[in-house]
Design a protein around this motif. Sequence first.
Motif, PDB file in Angstrom:
ATOM      1  N   ILE A  81      30.965   3.132  -1.355  1.00 25.05           N
ATOM      2  CA  ILE A  81      30.369   2.877  -0.041  1.00 25.05           C
ATOM      3  C   ILE A  81      30.151   4.179   0.743  1.00 25.05           C
ATOM      4  O   ILE A  81      31.015   5.056   0.790  1.00 25.05           O
ATOM      5  CB  ILE A  81      31.252   1.888   0.753  1.00 25.05           C
ATOM      6  N   THR A  82      28.966   4.304   1.330  1.00 27.49           N
ATOM      7  CA  THR A  82      28.654   5.378   2.278  1.00 27.49           C
ATOM      8  C   THR A  82      28.856   4.801   3.671  1.00 27.49           C
ATOM      9  O   THR A  82      28.366   3.707   3.978  1.00 27.49           O
ATOM     10  CB  THR A  82      27.198   5.858   2.105  1.00 27.49           C
ATOM     11  N   GLU A  83      29.550   5.523   4.546  1.00 26.58           N
ATOM     12  CA  GLU A  83      29.939   4.956   5.835  1.00 26.58           C
ATOM     13  C   GLU A  83      30.222   6.065   6.841  1.00 26.58           C
ATOM     14  O   GLU A  83      30.352   7.237   6.481  1.00 26.58           O
ATOM     15  CB  GLU A  83      31.205   4.112   5.655  1.00 26.58           C
ATOM     16  N   ASN A  84      30.327   5.676   8.105  1.00 21.31           N
ATOM     17  CA  ASN A  84      30.768   6.613   9.128  1.00 21.31           C
ATOM     18  C   ASN A  84      32.280   6.808   9.018  1.00 21.31           C
ATOM     19  O   ASN A  84      33.025   5.876   8.698  1.00 21.31           O
ATOM     20  CB  ASN A  84      30.459   6.082  10.525  1.00 21.31           C
ATOM     21  N   ILE A  85      32.716   8.026   9.283  1.00 11.92           N
ATOM     22  CA  ILE A  85      34.144   8.307   9.440  1.00 11.92           C
ATOM     23  C   ILE A  85      34.351   8.695  10.900  1.00 11.92           C
ATOM     24  O   ILE A  85      33.575   9.474  11.461  1.00 11.92           O
ATOM     25  CB  ILE A  85      34.610   9.436   8.505  1.00 11.92           C
ATOM     26  N   TYR A  86      35.377   8.135  11.505  1.00 13.18           N
ATOM     27  CA  TYR A  86      35.602   8.321  12.938  1.00 13.18           C
ATOM     28  C   TYR A  86      36.867   9.138  13.188  1.00 13.18           C
ATOM     29  O   TYR A  86      37.895   8.935  12.531  1.00 13.18           O
ATOM     30  CB  TYR A  86      35.752   6.957  13.631  1.00 13.18           C
ATOM     31  N   LEU A  87      36.775  10.056  14.144  1.00 11.63           N
ATOM     32  CA  LEU A  87      37.971  10.704  14.674  1.00 11.63           C
ATOM     33  C   LEU A  87      38.527   9.775  15.738  1.00 11.63           C
ATOM     34  O   LEU A  87      37.808   9.374  16.664  1.00 11.63           O
ATOM     35  CB  LEU A  87      37.626  12.064  15.280  1.00 11.63           C
TER      36      LEU A  87
END
Length: 393
Positions: free
Chosen positions: A357-363
């Motif tokens: 899966i390609t996805e956003n990573i969040y801080l």
Amino acid sequence: MNFRNLLGAAFGALLLGGVCSAAADTVKVGIIGPFSGPFALQGKNFQAGVQAYMGLNGKSVAGHDVEVVYRDLPAANPAQARALAQELVVKDKVQYLGGVYFTPDAMAIAPLLVQANTPLVIFNAATSAILTKSPLAVRTSFTTAQTTTPLGQVVADNGVKKVISAVSDYGPGIDAEGAFKKAFSAAGGEIVDSIRMPMNTNDFSPIMQRVKDSGAEAVFAFLPSGPTTLGFVKSFNETGLKKSGIKLFAPGDLTQESDLPALGEAADGTLTTFHYAVSHDSPENKAFVEAAGKALGNPAELSFPAVGAFDGMHVIYKMIEATDGKQDAQKAVDAVKGLSWTSPRGPVSIDADTRHITENIYLRQVAKDADGKFINKEIKTFENQKDPGLAAK
């Protein structure tokens, strides 16, 4: 004929019968996860994600009823994982496998898939290499390299020059250690020491003493979510490391939402990078949180494995639709390569080359919301992140 040969013959019969058979009225999905034991909450989250998806999207797809069969794997046990997968395919006649919390279990199941003509949709197990072990494995969770890589720059941006890493000694921990070291070094930082802890570690005081003696300004930590992460963060505080000014950075496994009430002030201000937070602000997530919380019975227990399961069921439904209920694993997997949709976590897609899966990573930062409850508050987005671990292979 011994069991292995018998199993091979059964798989062969399934292979021939599955491709040529008429569409089934009921399609069975076998889910393997920790539904008892120390990691039972993660298994409950698997179930909650599955139930939330079926509650919001129905229990049938393309005219075929979907039946879910659960099998309990309380802790990492590759031999038992393999046996459960065999049982689900041969005895229960499932057409799809899903779930799998720990990497060693996914590694044990992957070699069975081609002969069984059965896709595996991984809801959690997070080592990059798993998807190289079978062309019929797809992952809807994350990898530790994916969630960790952005953290290297974050730590450097916080003025930290020297870090000691402490990770669980198995696939995801080693992936996390390597990804953080590469990213932090590229940002000008130095890893002064690396600690690898056995997965069953529950006394972290010697680890904390080693951290104290290292001269590091911060700790980078990875442990599988559950009792170990709770114990690590508590020990970090109880041994005075936080009070002494040493900072703690980690992927989001360390501050899963179900642990935040127990961690309380001990986790306040902790920065993590991760693919999902229960507090994510979107209409899709609000609907998911309501449905999954209802399935759990206690919304405070909702954590990230549920969103991996929710999106995993979305992928399985698309596979069933593409094959019209027939058992054709390769066609099913091919149908979801490049698939994109809006998940409760944000925009996602299945990479056509890696099947990850390609996805956003969040801080995120642990902070209190308006009601005084600790949450993982998203403060920055790293968009469309693929898996650096797979890209490097």
